[in-house]
Scaffold this motif. Structure first.
Motif, PDB file in Angstrom:
ATOM      1  N   ILE A   1      -2.433  -9.274  -7.180  1.00 42.41           N
ATOM      2  CA  ILE A   1      -3.356  -8.144  -7.240  1.00 42.41           C
ATOM      3  C   ILE A   1      -3.296  -7.605  -8.668  1.00 42.41           C
ATOM      4  O   ILE A   1      -2.201  -7.320  -9.172  1.00 42.41           O
ATOM      5  CB  ILE A   1      -2.987  -7.025  -6.254  1.00 42.41           C
TER       6      ILE A   1
ATOM      7  N   LEU B   1       1.438   1.462 -10.858  1.00 44.08           N
ATOM      8  CA  LEU B   1       1.611   0.101 -10.341  1.00 44.08           C
ATOM      9  C   LEU B   1       0.532  -0.766 -10.979  1.00 44.08           C
ATOM     10  O   LEU B   1      -0.661  -0.523 -10.814  1.00 44.08           O
ATOM     11  CB  LEU B   1       1.485   0.100  -8.814  1.00 44.08           C
TER      12      LEU B   1
ATOM     13  N   GLU C   1       0.611  -4.452 -11.205  1.00 42.15           N
ATOM     14  CA  GLU C   1       0.419  -5.823 -10.726  1.00 42.15           C
ATOM     15  C   GLU C   1       1.234  -6.017  -9.462  1.00 42.15           C
ATOM     16  O   GLU C   1       2.311  -5.441  -9.305  1.00 42.15           O
ATOM     17  CB  GLU C   1       0.882  -6.832 -11.797  1.00 42.15           C
ATOM     18  N   VAL C   2       0.704  -6.837  -8.558  1.00 44.91           N
ATOM     19  CA  VAL C   2       1.413  -7.214  -7.337  1.00 44.91           C
ATOM     20  C   VAL C   2       1.356  -8.735  -7.218  1.00 44.91           C
ATOM     21  O   VAL C   2       0.327  -9.354  -7.536  1.00 44.91           O
ATOM     22  CB  VAL C   2       0.746  -6.587  -6.090  1.00 44.91           C
TER      23      VAL C   2
ATOM     24  N   ASP D   1      -8.480  -1.510  -9.378  1.00 46.63           N
ATOM     25  CA  ASP D   1      -7.568  -0.382  -9.601  1.00 46.63           C
ATOM     26  C   ASP D   1      -7.208   0.312  -8.291  1.00 46.63           C
ATOM     27  O   ASP D   1      -6.078   0.791  -8.133  1.00 46.63           O
ATOM     28  CB  ASP D   1      -8.236   0.675 -10.506  1.00 46.63           C
ATOM     29  N   GLU D   2      -8.176   0.383  -7.368  1.00 39.90           N
ATOM     30  CA  GLU D   2      -7.964   1.166  -6.148  1.00 39.90           C
ATOM     31  C   GLU D   2      -6.894   0.553  -5.254  1.00 39.90           C
ATOM     32  O   GLU D   2      -6.277   1.249  -4.447  1.00 39.90           O
ATOM     33  CB  GLU D   2      -9.293   1.331  -5.386  1.00 39.90           C
ATOM     34  N   LEU D   3      -6.666  -0.769  -5.375  1.00 38.21           N
ATOM     35  CA  LEU D   3      -5.628  -1.419  -4.575  1.00 38.21           C
ATOM     36  C   LEU D   3      -4.243  -1.073  -5.110  1.00 38.21           C
ATOM     37  O   LEU D   3      -3.260  -1.060  -4.368  1.00 38.21           O
ATOM     38  CB  LEU D   3      -5.823  -2.933  -4.592  1.00 38.21           C
ATOM     39  N   LEU D   4      -4.169  -0.821  -6.417  1.00 41.17           N
ATOM     40  CA  LEU D   4      -2.885  -0.552  -7.067  1.00 41.17           C
ATOM     41  C   LEU D   4      -2.546   0.930  -7.082  1.00 41.17           C
ATOM     42  O   LEU D   4      -1.388   1.301  -7.266  1.00 41.17           O
ATOM     43  CB  LEU D   4      -2.907  -1.115  -8.493  1.00 41.17           C
ATOM     44  N   SER D   5      -3.544   1.775  -6.905  1.00 45.99           N
ATOM     45  CA  SER D   5      -3.283   3.224  -6.871  1.00 45.99           C
ATOM     46  C   SER D   5      -2.918   3.675  -5.468  1.00 45.99           C
ATOM     47  O   SER D   5      -2.487   4.813  -5.275  1.00 45.99           O
ATOM     48  CB  SER D   5      -4.516   3.994  -7.336  1.00 45.99           C
ATOM     49  N   GLY D   6      -3.115   2.816  -4.470  1.00 43.95           N
ATOM     50  CA  GLY D   6      -2.849   3.207  -3.099  1.00 43.95           C
ATOM     51  C   GLY D   6      -4.044   3.831  -2.403  1.00 43.95           C
ATOM     52  O   GLY D   6      -3.994   4.131  -1.213  1.00 43.95           O
ATOM     53  N   ARG D   7      -5.142   4.021  -3.138  1.00 46.53           N
ATOM     54  CA  ARG D   7      -6.312   4.645  -2.520  1.00 46.53           C
ATOM     55  C   ARG D   7      -6.914   3.742  -1.449  1.00 46.53           C
ATOM     56  O   ARG D   7      -7.380   4.194  -0.411  1.00 46.53           O
ATOM     57  CB  ARG D   7      -7.365   4.959  -3.599  1.00 46.53           C
TER      58      ARG D   7
ATOM     59  N   TYR E   1     -16.274   3.064  -5.328  1.00 47.22           N
ATOM     60  CA  TYR E   1     -15.792   2.230  -4.232  1.00 47.22           C
ATOM     61  C   TYR E   1     -16.811   2.197  -3.104  1.00 47.22           C
ATOM     62  O   TYR E   1     -17.012   3.190  -2.417  1.00 47.22           O
ATOM     63  CB  TYR E   1     -14.425   2.735  -3.765  1.00 47.22           C
TER      64      TYR E   1
ATOM     65  N   ARG F   1     -10.043   9.845 -12.141  1.00 45.16           N
ATOM     66  CA  ARG F   1      -8.596   9.962 -12.351  1.00 45.16           C
ATOM     67  C   ARG F   1      -8.316  10.266 -13.820  1.00 45.16           C
ATOM     68  O   ARG F   1      -9.018   9.764 -14.708  1.00 45.16           O
ATOM     69  CB  ARG F   1      -7.886   8.633 -12.056  1.00 45.16           C
TER      70      ARG F   1
ATOM     71  N   ARG G   1      -6.223   0.295   0.952  1.00 45.46           N
ATOM     72  CA  ARG G   1      -5.283  -0.726   1.428  1.00 45.46           C
ATOM     73  C   ARG G   1      -6.052  -2.027   1.564  1.00 45.46           C
ATOM     74  O   ARG G   1      -7.064  -2.082   2.268  1.00 45.46           O
ATOM     75  CB  ARG G   1      -4.717  -0.327   2.799  1.00 45.46           C
TER      76      ARG G   1
ATOM     77  N   GLY H   1       0.821  -1.210   0.000  1.00 43.49           N
ATOM     78  CA  GLY H   1       0.000   0.000   0.000  1.00 43.49           C
ATOM     79  C   GLY H   1       0.855   1.260   0.000  1.00 43.49           C
ATOM     80  O   GLY H   1       0.549   2.233  -0.699  1.00 43.49           O
TER      81      GLY H   1
ATOM     82  N   ALA I   1       2.360   1.626  -3.446  1.00 41.62           N
ATOM     83  CA  ALA I   1       1.315   2.051  -4.389  1.00 41.62           C
ATOM     84  C   ALA I   1       1.092   3.554  -4.298  1.00 41.62           C
ATOM     85  O   ALA I   1       1.038   4.261  -5.316  1.00 41.62           O
ATOM     86  CB  ALA I   1       0.017   1.294  -4.099  1.00 41.62           C
ATOM     87  N   GLU I   2       0.994   4.055  -3.088  1.00 40.64           N
ATOM     88  CA  GLU I   2       0.763   5.494  -2.895  1.00 40.64           C
ATOM     89  C   GLU I   2       1.902   6.334  -3.454  1.00 40.64           C
ATOM     90  O   GLU I   2       1.676   7.324  -4.153  1.00 40.64           O
ATOM     91  CB  GLU I   2       0.665   5.787  -1.391  1.00 40.64           C
TER      92      GLU I   2
ATOM     93  N   THR J   1       2.138   6.169  -7.343  1.00 37.69           N
ATOM     94  CA  THR J   1       1.075   6.965  -7.956  1.00 37.69           C
ATOM     95  C   THR J   1       1.423   8.449  -7.895  1.00 37.69           C
ATOM     96  O   THR J   1       1.275   9.182  -8.883  1.00 37.69           O
ATOM     97  CB  THR J   1      -0.266   6.689  -7.245  1.00 37.69           C
TER      98      THR J   1
END
Lengths: 253, 253
Positions: free
Chosen positions: B49, A44, A46-47, B18-24, A210, A225, B26, A31, A34-35, A38
């Motif tokens: 992810i 980012l 893929e994880v 997408d929100e997990l990869l943008s850091g928005r 979300y 975005r 966790r 996390g 990712a922040e 961005t």
């Protein structure tokens, strides 16, 4: 949603450690990464999380490094027997893993200053693929390393974060992605249809929805975005108009 | 470390959004899943992810479902335009995605009871691959689904957890993995060498070493896992003897 237009710089994360998969440790690095990516204009994409298993690390690393501009790994570079990331990364690149002279000097001086024994275990932390360059570790000295497009960093969050801070300024950065959001008091079921219409009318931005659940009711955070701030503002205005229409129909929440 | 001996039941997790990869956002589901699977004797072996991108979801899902006994996905099954998981899963299995009659009945009755409109958006939540079976959702009603060895669940943590609770009792379970731990006041550099010797002497258990950093000093949690409790106890005794020796040499911390 379709992606925002290029130019984009892409990245992947690879978190390494049995403890992340057993539930003993909750990952705190993904996390954070990712922040910061961005914010740096790097996407980012893929994880993966894999165990301390050489074959699995190699497979994931080779898949990710061939596909994305950058790969960031966390974990498995400490001094104990279960820290096998340096060997696995070297094997993925097809180069030997050996004690790096610079890292030996750095760590030797560090432990000598503190009157601590430079054990074989601590010397393990100087091992890296031949040709790798150091990532400075201001917290506990033992360096991470960079080889090709792969950045190998510690799993301990404070050390991971310090290493990432040292790495970020040197990365090429994509076009900045801006975002704005609208807090929506209605659940997705109430706004899904009109939000789809807004999204279709604004193909130049990415609109994410979300859901949040309070325990009794759903609400939604709508995030817009894109790389063009005027396009984001136009989409946001349409989202707000849409929400006012929904509110007029359903009443206040 | 080598794995504990078979029989083992394996699983992978695929978090989508997408929100997990943008850091928005966790992720809160992977750690929870890891804990509950471990407790059930199922080995979580890999996590990925990926964004809300059909090609990426299909690729990851097909890689994981062919390799592990179970796959658990989170996210992307809500009512909005960016919820594309059901379509992607259907495409991965090569079957159509359509409104499930049972889910339409369930959701129709649910919204009718509450005097809420059964919008097209809400009807989207009844879409699933043909042949899938429901995962009951006691929180907000819209079901998850199972197709083949893939369990498709919501991303909202309270809903994910409720769905997982409904799924776990039906899973085949591996031999229970037991664990014990020793809190070690020394850093890995001080214990790495003797811990390697203990690990070599106990090949029937997995000994993990997890560093902690207080901001000034390192300590370590040593975790011993295995399927035989007597083997764990024997390894733990050797770890404790080893730590007493280290303590005698370095003094108390």
């Amino acid at each position: 949603m379709s992606e925002a237009p290029a130019p984009s710089v892409t990245a992947a994360a690879l978190a390494i450690g049995d403890e992340l998969l057993s539930g003993r440790t909750r990952d705190k690095n993904i996390g954070h990464l990712a922040e910061l990516l961005t914010a740096a204009g790097i996407d980012l994409k893929e994880v993966r999380i894999v165990p301390d298993d050489q074959a699995r690390i190699i497979e994931a690393l080779n898949a990710l490094r061939s596909r994305y501009d950058y790969v960031f790994t966390s974990g498995g570079i400490g001094p104990t027997h279960d820290d096998i990331t340096a060997d696995a990364v070297a094997a993925a690149f097809g180069v030997p893993c050996s004690h790096d002279a610079g890292a030996i000097d750095l760590l030797g001086a560090h432990y000598a200053e503190r009157g601590m024994e430079f054990t074989d275990a601590r010397r393990r932390m100087a091992r890296m693929p031949v040709g790798a360059t150091h990532i400075d570790n201001p917290v506990s000295r033992a360096p991470g390393f960079i080889i090709g497009n792969v950045h190998v960093m510690a799993g301990v969050p404070s050390v991971f974060q310090a290493m990432l801070d040292n790495v970020l300024p040197a990365l090429k950065s994509g076009a900045k992605v801006y975002s704005d959001k609208v807090d929506c008091p209605y659940g997705e079921g109430d706004i899904g249809d009109p939000l789809t219409a807004v999204a279709k009318a604004h193909p130049d931005v990415n609109i994410g929805s979300y859901p949040r659940f309070s325990g009794t009711t759903f609400s939604t955070e709508i995030v817009i975005r894109g790389r063009d701030q005027a396009a984001i503002a136009a989409a946001k205005a349409d989202v707000e108009t849409m929400l006012a229409d929904v509110g007029a129909r359903l009443g206040p929440r």
